[in-house]
Write an enzyme that holds these catalytic residues in place. Sequence first.
Site, PDB file in Angstrom:
ATOM      1  N   SER A 121       0.827  -1.206   0.000  1.00 42.10           N
ATOM      2  CA  SER A 121       0.000   0.000   0.000  1.00 42.10           C
ATOM      3  C   SER A 121       0.856   1.249   0.000  1.00 42.10           C
ATOM      4  O   SER A 121       0.385   2.329  -0.339  1.00 42.10           O
ATOM      5  CB  SER A 121      -0.865   0.037   1.259  1.00 42.10           C
ATOM      6  OG  SER A 121      -1.607  -1.135   1.367  1.00 42.10           O
ATOM      7  N   HIS A 142      -2.157  -3.175  -6.682  1.00 41.09           N
ATOM      8  CA  HIS A 142      -2.725  -2.858  -5.375  1.00 41.09           C
ATOM      9  C   HIS A 142      -4.240  -3.033  -5.376  1.00 41.09           C
ATOM     10  O   HIS A 142      -4.973  -2.221  -5.950  1.00 41.09           O
ATOM     11  CB  HIS A 142      -2.335  -1.408  -5.005  1.00 41.09           C
ATOM     12  CG  HIS A 142      -2.770  -1.007  -3.639  1.00 41.09           C
ATOM     13  ND1 HIS A 142      -3.464   0.146  -3.370  1.00 41.09           N
ATOM     14  CD2 HIS A 142      -2.619  -1.641  -2.444  1.00 41.09           C
ATOM     15  CE1 HIS A 142      -3.702   0.220  -2.077  1.00 41.09           C
ATOM     16  NE2 HIS A 142      -3.206  -0.850  -1.498  1.00 41.09           N
ATOM     17  N   GLU A 154      -4.985  -0.455  -8.329  1.00 41.27           N
ATOM     18  CA  GLU A 154      -3.987   0.508  -8.772  1.00 41.27           C
ATOM     19  C   GLU A 154      -2.795  -0.287  -9.315  1.00 41.27           C
ATOM     20  O   GLU A 154      -2.317  -1.215  -8.656  1.00 41.27           O
ATOM     21  CB  GLU A 154      -3.543   1.398  -7.602  1.00 41.27           C
ATOM     22  CG  GLU A 154      -4.636   2.374  -7.173  1.00 41.27           C
ATOM     23  CD  GLU A 154      -4.292   3.148  -5.902  1.00 41.27           C
ATOM     24  OE1 GLU A 154      -4.697   4.301  -5.794  1.00 41.27           O
ATOM     25  OE2 GLU A 154      -3.626   2.592  -5.002  1.00 41.27           O
ATOM     26  N   ASN A 192      -4.826   5.721  -1.119  1.00 34.81           N
ATOM     27  CA  ASN A 192      -4.355   5.794   0.262  1.00 34.81           C
ATOM     28  C   ASN A 192      -3.700   7.132   0.583  1.00 34.81           C
ATOM     29  O   ASN A 192      -3.732   7.586   1.727  1.00 34.81           O
ATOM     30  CB  ASN A 192      -3.393   4.644   0.569  1.00 34.81           C
ATOM     31  CG  ASN A 192      -4.149   3.338   0.735  1.00 34.81           C
ATOM     32  OD1 ASN A 192      -5.360   3.341   0.878  1.00 34.81           O
ATOM     33  ND2 ASN A 192      -3.436   2.232   0.701  1.00 34.81           N
TER      34      ASN A 192
HETATM   35  N1  LIG Z   1      -5.523  -4.637   4.892  1.00 35.37           N
HETATM   36  C1  LIG Z   1      -5.871  -3.864   3.902  1.00 35.37           C
HETATM   37  O1  LIG Z   1      -6.940  -3.232   3.923  1.00 35.37           O
HETATM   38  C2  LIG Z   1      -4.976  -3.732   2.697  1.00 35.37           C
HETATM   39  C3  LIG Z   1      -5.503  -3.174   1.524  1.00 35.37           C
HETATM   40  C4  LIG Z   1      -4.690  -3.119   0.386  1.00 35.37           C
HETATM   41  C5  LIG Z   1      -3.385  -3.557   0.456  1.00 35.37           C
HETATM   42  N2  LIG Z   1      -2.893  -4.078   1.628  1.00 35.37           N
HETATM   43  C6  LIG Z   1      -1.508  -4.548   1.619  1.00 35.37           C
HETATM   44  O2  LIG Z   1      -1.536  -5.965   1.474  1.00 35.37           O
HETATM   45  C7  LIG Z   1      -0.404  -6.542   2.144  1.00 35.37           C
HETATM   46  C8  LIG Z   1      -0.905  -7.577   3.140  1.00 35.37           C
HETATM   47  O3  LIG Z   1      -1.694  -6.924   4.114  1.00 35.37           O
HETATM   48  P1  LIG Z   1      -2.809  -7.705   4.955  1.00 35.37           P
HETATM   49  O4  LIG Z   1      -3.652  -6.661   5.592  1.00 35.37           O
HETATM   50  O5  LIG Z   1      -3.422  -8.760   4.114  1.00 35.37           O
HETATM   51  O6  LIG Z   1      -1.881  -8.386   6.068  1.00 35.37           O
HETATM   52  P2  LIG Z   1      -2.256  -9.593   7.067  1.00 35.37           P
HETATM   53  O7  LIG Z   1      -1.412  -9.372   8.264  1.00 35.37           O
HETATM   54  O8  LIG Z   1      -3.715  -9.704   7.229  1.00 35.37           O
HETATM   55  O9  LIG Z   1      -1.765 -10.883   6.268  1.00 35.37           O
HETATM   56  C9  LIG Z   1      -0.433 -11.147   5.928  1.00 35.37           C
HETATM   57  C10 LIG Z   1      -0.253 -12.636   5.663  1.00 35.37           C
HETATM   58  O10 LIG Z   1       1.059 -12.851   5.173  1.00 35.37           O
HETATM   59  C11 LIG Z   1       1.572 -14.033   5.775  1.00 35.37           C
HETATM   60  N3  LIG Z   1       3.031 -14.012   5.709  1.00 35.37           N
HETATM   61  C12 LIG Z   1       3.908 -13.361   6.504  1.00 35.37           C
HETATM   62  N4  LIG Z   1       5.173 -13.609   6.077  1.00 35.37           N
HETATM   63  C13 LIG Z   1       5.085 -14.429   5.014  1.00 35.37           C
HETATM   64  C14 LIG Z   1       6.038 -15.052   4.168  1.00 35.37           C
HETATM   65  N5  LIG Z   1       7.320 -14.842   4.321  1.00 35.37           N
HETATM   66  N6  LIG Z   1       5.606 -15.870   3.185  1.00 35.37           N
HETATM   67  C15 LIG Z   1       4.278 -16.101   3.019  1.00 35.37           C
HETATM   68  N7  LIG Z   1       3.327 -15.526   3.785  1.00 35.37           N
HETATM   69  C16 LIG Z   1       3.729 -14.697   4.762  1.00 35.37           C
HETATM   70  C17 LIG Z   1       0.995 -14.016   7.181  1.00 35.37           C
HETATM   71  O11 LIG Z   1       1.002 -15.283   7.764  1.00 35.37           O
HETATM   72  C18 LIG Z   1      -0.416 -13.503   6.901  1.00 35.37           C
HETATM   73  O12 LIG Z   1      -1.305 -14.546   6.612  1.00 35.37           O
HETATM   74  C19 LIG Z   1       0.336  -5.370   2.775  1.00 35.37           C
HETATM   75  O13 LIG Z   1       1.366  -4.977   1.919  1.00 35.37           O
HETATM   76  C20 LIG Z   1      -0.721  -4.288   2.879  1.00 35.37           C
HETATM   77  O14 LIG Z   1      -0.194  -3.011   2.864  1.00 35.37           O
HETATM   78  C21 LIG Z   1      -3.669  -4.192   2.737  1.00 35.37           C
END
Ligand SMILES: NC(=O)c1ccc[n+]([C@@H]2O[C@H](COP(=O)([O-])OP(=O)(O)OC[C@H]3O[C@@H](n4cnc5c(N)ncnc54)[C@H](O)[C@@H]3O)[C@@H](O)[C@H]2O)c1
Length: 427
Positions: A121, A142, A154, A192
């Site tokens: 993000s 994204h 995005e 964002n």
């Molecule tokens: N949460 C949101 O609303 C949102 C929206 C858009 C983008 N994002 C982006 O998406 C990405 C993930 O965010 P999220 O909210 O899903 O996080 P999250 O914490 O909910 O999930 C992350 C997952 O990644 C796994 N993980 C950690 N290390 C790992 C590895 N080395 N190999 C494989 N899996 C691994 C974890 O076990 C977990 O299941 C981030 O970059 C975030 O900025 C989040």
Amino acid sequence: MAREFSTVGVVGLGTMGAGIAEVFARSGLAVVAVDVDSAAVARGRAHVEESTGRAVARGRMDEAERENLLGRITFADSLEAMADAELVVEAVPERMDLKTQVFSALDRICAPDTILATNTSSLSVTQLSVVTGRPSRVIGLHFFNPAPVMKLVEVIRTVVTEPEVVTDVEALAARLGKVDVTVGDKAGFIANALLFGYLNHAVSMFDQHYATREDIDAAMKLGCGLPMGPLALMDLIGIDTAYEILDTMYRQGRDRLHAPAPIIRQMMLAGRLGRKSGRGFYSYESEGSPVVVSDDLTPAGDHLGDGARAVRRVGVIGSGTMAIGIIEVIARGGYDVVSVTRGREKADKVDQAIRRSLEKAVQRGKISEEDRQSTLARMSASTSLDDLADCDLVVEAVVEELSVKQALFANLDDIVKPGAVLATTTS
Ligand SMILES: NC(=O)c1ccc[n+]([C@@H]2O[C@H](COP(=O)([O-])OP(=O)(O)OC[C@H]3O[C@@H](n4cnc5c(N)ncnc54)[C@H](O)[C@@H]3O)[C@@H](O)[C@H]2O)c1
């Protein structure tokens, strides 16, 4: 001709990754879905099963489609499973150290022409691309939360991303039924960059006890027409993810607006991560559940009307958009309304606007013809403030100028009966 993908990968099956895997599988792609260990994989799989189960329950897909969709996803707990993927989207937590590890491993495991995409993000896609031997085939993709629902993606192009890679990914977004916007590599991209200053401000407002969480969210939902309030949205995003995004944006832009409100970090450290941990600004039925349950901050019962003074007759001063709307709402609510304007012409304008609006409401079936007539019968017009003398409540909706409003209030003070409430609609 854009590249036609048949097998794609998703790394990290948390809030975003599980949804992204579902989106890919829905459009017929074979998906390899990887998380760190069997427990995390099981959580990711359960997430996709629940989400598609809900889609079946709502009639958006049938059980056979769901089975096919789930059958297209191969779950694994090692990145080695990505060997055949033609495009991989990384969705691990928003930390550069984790993401660079994943990108170097993918670079080693995947074929040289595999496109490596990040769902970051706010982190620099360029910085991630250079840990691989293929920076020109690294891109940002994204998605928004929840990925199966939100229409936008995005596409983030760095200065070295090959134009064909951008075209391929844009075509993929279209195949997924998404609308893409392509932007350069700047923290927060479009959505964002605009959203997070606002979310951060809402958190500060809550932390300073300026308003309750329910009122902050209600103000933005009901006053600004947003589908969700900012604190509920923070819980949906995940407090840890929101913290990392704000922190990165603040480090990059040094805009105070993005300096994370201290309570966000405290909540993150205390494990109050939002919906995913079952508690954030609100409390949820269980981990991952969207259902809010009562907690110690939930307002007690509905005290509306307890000990409130009776209001029967309301005065509204002004003839602009707000005054017209307020007169109509109050009259429709069953109160007698005196509308005070400066002159006959303005009174006629107010009267005609309300008649037109009520007519439309009848045509659209929102109110009955009887309601329309009784609403009109409750309205009266005057050009003299003296006619407000017997009102229980007077609302002013005149020009947004302090001196004008002050003079009006001073005048009203001499006219209205003792105990009457004077209200201003000032913004
Ligand atoms: N949460 C949101 O609303 C949102 C929206 C858009 C983008 N994002 C982006 O998406 C990405 C993930 O965010 P999220 O909210 O899903 O996080 P999250 O914490 O909910 O999930 C992350 C997952 O990644 C796994 N993980 C950690 N290390 C790992 C590895 N080395 N190999 C494989 N899996 C691994 C974890 O076990 C977990 O299941 C981030 O970059 C975030 O900025 C989040």
